[in-house]
Design a protein around this motif. Structure first.
Motif, PDB file in Angstrom:
ATOM      1  N   LEU A 234      43.098  40.010  50.102  1.00  0.00           N
ATOM      2  CA  LEU A 234      43.228  39.788  48.663  1.00  0.00           C
ATOM      3  C   LEU A 234      44.407  38.865  48.384  1.00  0.00           C
ATOM      4  O   LEU A 234      45.474  38.994  48.979  1.00  0.00           O
ATOM      5  N   ARG A 235      44.191  37.968  47.443  1.00  0.00           N
ATOM      6  CA  ARG A 235      45.227  36.995  47.109  1.00  0.00           C
ATOM      7  C   ARG A 235      46.251  37.554  46.141  1.00  0.00           C
ATOM      8  O   ARG A 235      47.418  37.194  46.174  1.00  0.00           O
ATOM      9  N   ASP A 236      45.810  38.440  45.233  1.00  0.00           N
ATOM     10  CA  ASP A 236      46.730  39.017  44.253  1.00  0.00           C
ATOM     11  C   ASP A 236      46.316  40.449  43.974  1.00  0.00           C
ATOM     12  O   ASP A 236      45.324  40.946  44.492  1.00  0.00           O
ATOM     13  N   ASP A 237      47.099  41.102  43.117  1.00  0.00           N
ATOM     14  CA  ASP A 237      46.876  42.518  42.830  1.00  0.00           C
ATOM     15  C   ASP A 237      46.136  42.750  41.525  1.00  0.00           C
ATOM     16  O   ASP A 237      45.911  43.902  41.144  1.00  0.00           O
ATOM     17  N   THR A 238      45.769  41.694  40.806  1.00  0.00           N
ATOM     18  CA  THR A 238      45.082  41.875  39.538  1.00  0.00           C
ATOM     19  C   THR A 238      43.660  42.352  39.781  1.00  0.00           C
ATOM     20  O   THR A 238      42.995  41.919  40.724  1.00  0.00           O
ATOM     21  N   LEU A 239      43.191  43.229  38.921  1.00  0.00           N
ATOM     22  CA  LEU A 239      41.856  43.801  39.056  1.00  0.00           C
ATOM     23  C   LEU A 239      41.068  43.603  37.776  1.00  0.00           C
ATOM     24  O   LEU A 239      41.615  43.747  36.669  1.00  0.00           O
ATOM     25  N   ASP A 441      27.547  37.872  41.466  1.00  0.00           N
ATOM     26  CA  ASP A 441      28.613  38.826  41.129  1.00  0.00           C
ATOM     27  C   ASP A 441      29.637  38.950  42.252  1.00  0.00           C
ATOM     28  O   ASP A 441      30.716  39.515  42.042  1.00  0.00           O
ATOM     29  N   VAL A 442      29.308  38.443  43.429  1.00  0.00           N
ATOM     30  CA  VAL A 442      30.263  38.474  44.541  1.00  0.00           C
ATOM     31  C   VAL A 442      31.285  37.341  44.411  1.00  0.00           C
ATOM     32  O   VAL A 442      32.405  37.447  44.912  1.00  0.00           O
ATOM     33  N   LYS A 443      30.921  36.270  43.716  1.00  0.00           N
ATOM     34  CA  LYS A 443      31.801  35.100  43.635  1.00  0.00           C
ATOM     35  C   LYS A 443      33.164  35.413  43.004  1.00  0.00           C
ATOM     36  O   LYS A 443      34.196  34.972  43.527  1.00  0.00           O
ATOM     37  N   PRO A 444      33.244  36.154  41.866  1.00  0.00           N
ATOM     38  CA  PRO A 444      34.574  36.451  41.318  1.00  0.00           C
ATOM     39  C   PRO A 444      35.466  37.219  42.287  1.00  0.00           C
ATOM     40  O   PRO A 444      36.682  36.975  42.322  1.00  0.00           O
ATOM     41  N   ILE A 445      34.873  38.113  43.060  1.00  0.00           N
ATOM     42  CA  ILE A 445      35.665  38.843  44.063  1.00  0.00           C
ATOM     43  C   ILE A 445      36.050  37.911  45.192  1.00  0.00           C
ATOM     44  O   ILE A 445      37.180  37.945  45.697  1.00  0.00           O
ATOM     45  N   ASN A 446      35.129  37.058  45.595  1.00  0.00           N
ATOM     46  CA  ASN A 446      35.409  36.129  46.687  1.00  0.00           C
ATOM     47  C   ASN A 446      36.550  35.185  46.324  1.00  0.00           C
ATOM     48  O   ASN A 446      37.331  34.758  47.189  1.00  0.00           O
ATOM     49  N   GLU A 447      36.649  34.817  45.036  1.00  0.00           N
ATOM     50  CA  GLU A 447      37.717  33.934  44.594  1.00  0.00           C
ATOM     51  C   GLU A 447      39.085  34.591  44.640  1.00  0.00           C
ATOM     52  O   GLU A 447      40.110  33.909  44.626  1.00  0.00           O
TER      53      GLU A 447
END
Length: 452
Positions: A234-239, A441-447
């Protein structure tokens, strides 16, 4: 999220802990960079390898072919047949036995003019095709969730191993300090033994965490059909938060769009059509038929040994069942009962989908709340550790207090990391429960991921 281990600046031995923790992260990162892959890439690999998903695709192809078969029931049929026989005749009327042969060629065609059952079968095949499409969509959604779950299970296991190793380094420092203090007479042997016991415990935890990571990696490898896969971090902690933030809106979408509901609805439509087909079987049928026949056989009129005939005919064929021993009436009763079953299956699917959607929505909300609580607990545990370390140095805290504070901090860090991953997977499970999960829907997580 790359785990960061902080140690208090007031402790001069903290630098060693930071070096050991950073070294553990560096070794782990260097060993896996070459094989690191994104969630999107592993999902594409799983599409070409997962047996359950490929089976659903094959079932859809089979249903598509079956739908084309049903269309042939309302189209003309043409057939050609031929016969040729060699015969040996032995008769008491003839003084000599004889042999002869005969040949027949038939060309026939028929076209249904009135067969309502055939048209109903075409409609049933289309509904079955819709059900297979819904089942394939459900299989795809299940594959997305399974890949994401296995992906983040590996990341969580890596974090756990990293935190255990960092805790081991901190306990090792505390053990060394206890031994020095005992040698100079400022501490008792109890401090040393407590630190040694905690160090041995952490060693056991490290072995278990390392084995768990191996198992999680094997599960991901088996799912995507590759070896030595390493997910990006994960790049950051924002969810993200659920959109819309209304459970009823999600339930309404689930009832309208979920593949299980659509498949159950298609089965109900098939059952209704089955009733109509059973009722139509009691009625008449009308077909247009045409036939041409050529025949060559021995002749009984000498001097012609063989006689050839050609016959062509065209007309209509009418059929009406008058008595079938009760078979048709009982077939109708059977289909009516099956229609009632399909209707109840649809109701059960709707209720199950509604319940699963509510549970998934509240699960995401609960997960977000846990992340916030664990973030606060992490900060508090860090301050508690620093306070206990200072207190130990000035003599108001004992060794076990520092060890307990260290254990609490690293356990909280591991729980926080896993809670973040659970929220991301929970978002996908919510969309799956609502029946609207797709590859996009996987793309936002992949980013939110980045290469190691």
């Amino acid at each position: 999220m790359q785990p960061i281990v902080r140690t208090p600046s007031v402790n001069p031995r903290a630098k060693l802990g930071r070096r050991l923790s950073a070294a553990a992260l560096l070794v782990l990162g260097v060993a896996t960079t070459a094989q690191a892959q994104s969630l999107q890439a592993l999902l594409e690999a799983a599409r070409a390898y997962d047996a359950a998903y490929l089976a659903a695709k094959a079932q859809l192809d089979a249903n598509r072919a079956k739908a084309e078969q049903a269309k042939s029931r309302v189209l003309p049929t043409v057939g050609l047949s031929a016969e040729a026989f060699v015969n040996r005749r032995d008769s008491s009327l003839n003084t000599l036995d004889d042999s002869f042969n005969n040949q027949t060629v038939k060309l026939g065609a028929s076209h249904p003019l009135y067969r309502p059952g055939n048209h109903i079968e075409v409609e049933q095949a289309q509904r079955a095709l819709q059900a297979a499409e819904a089942q394939l969509q459900a299989a795809e959604q299940d594959l997305i969730v399974r890949v994401a779950q296995a992906y983040f299970d590996v990341l969580a296991a890596e974090d756990t191993l990293t935190f255990v190793r960092a805790q081991k380094a901190a306990v090792e420092q505390q053990l060394a300090a206890a031994k020095r203090n005992f040698e100079v007479g400022t501490a008792t042997i109890t401090d040393t033994r407590e630190a040694q016991a905690r160090y041995d415990l952490v060693l056991a935890q490290e072995i278990a965490a390392d084995n768990d990571l191996r198992v999680k990696k094997l599960a991901l490898d088996q799912l995507v059909g590759q070896s030595n896969t390493q997910p990006w971090r994960l790049r950051d902690d924002t969810l993200p938060t659920p959109t819309p933030d209304d459970v009823q809106a999600w339930v309404q979408r689930a009832v309208a769009e979920h593949p299980a509901v659509r498949a159950a609805q298609a089965q109900l439509d098939i059952a209704k059509l089955d009733v109509r087909k059973a009722q139509a079987a009691k009625g008449p049928t009308l077909d247009a038929v045409a036939q041409w026949q050529w025949n060559r056989a021995p002749s009984n009129n000498p001097p012609f040994p063989y006689l050839r005939n050609q016959v062509a005919s065209i007309g209509v064929q009418f059929n009406l069942p008058l008595y079938t021993g009760g078979a048709l009436d009982n077939r109708i009763a059977e289909t009516v009962a099956l229609e009632d079953k399909a209707r109840n299956d649809l109701e059960a699917a709707t209720r199950n989908v509604s319940q699963a959607t509510r549970a998934a929505f509240f699960g995401v909300q609960s997960g977000l709340g846990q992340v916030r609580a664990l973030q606060a607990a992490e900060a508090s545990s860090q301050l508690a550790l620093e306070a206990n370390q200072v207190g130990y140095q000035v003599g108001v805290r004992i060794n076990i207090d520092v060890l307990n504070a260290q254990s609490q901090l690293y356990q909280t860090k591991a729980q926080l990391a896993k809670a973040r991953y659970d929220v991301l997977v929970g978002q996908l499970k919510l969309r799956q429960a609502a029946g609207v999960l797709g590859a996009d829907d996987v793309k936002p997580i992949n980013e939110r991921l980045q290469p190691r």
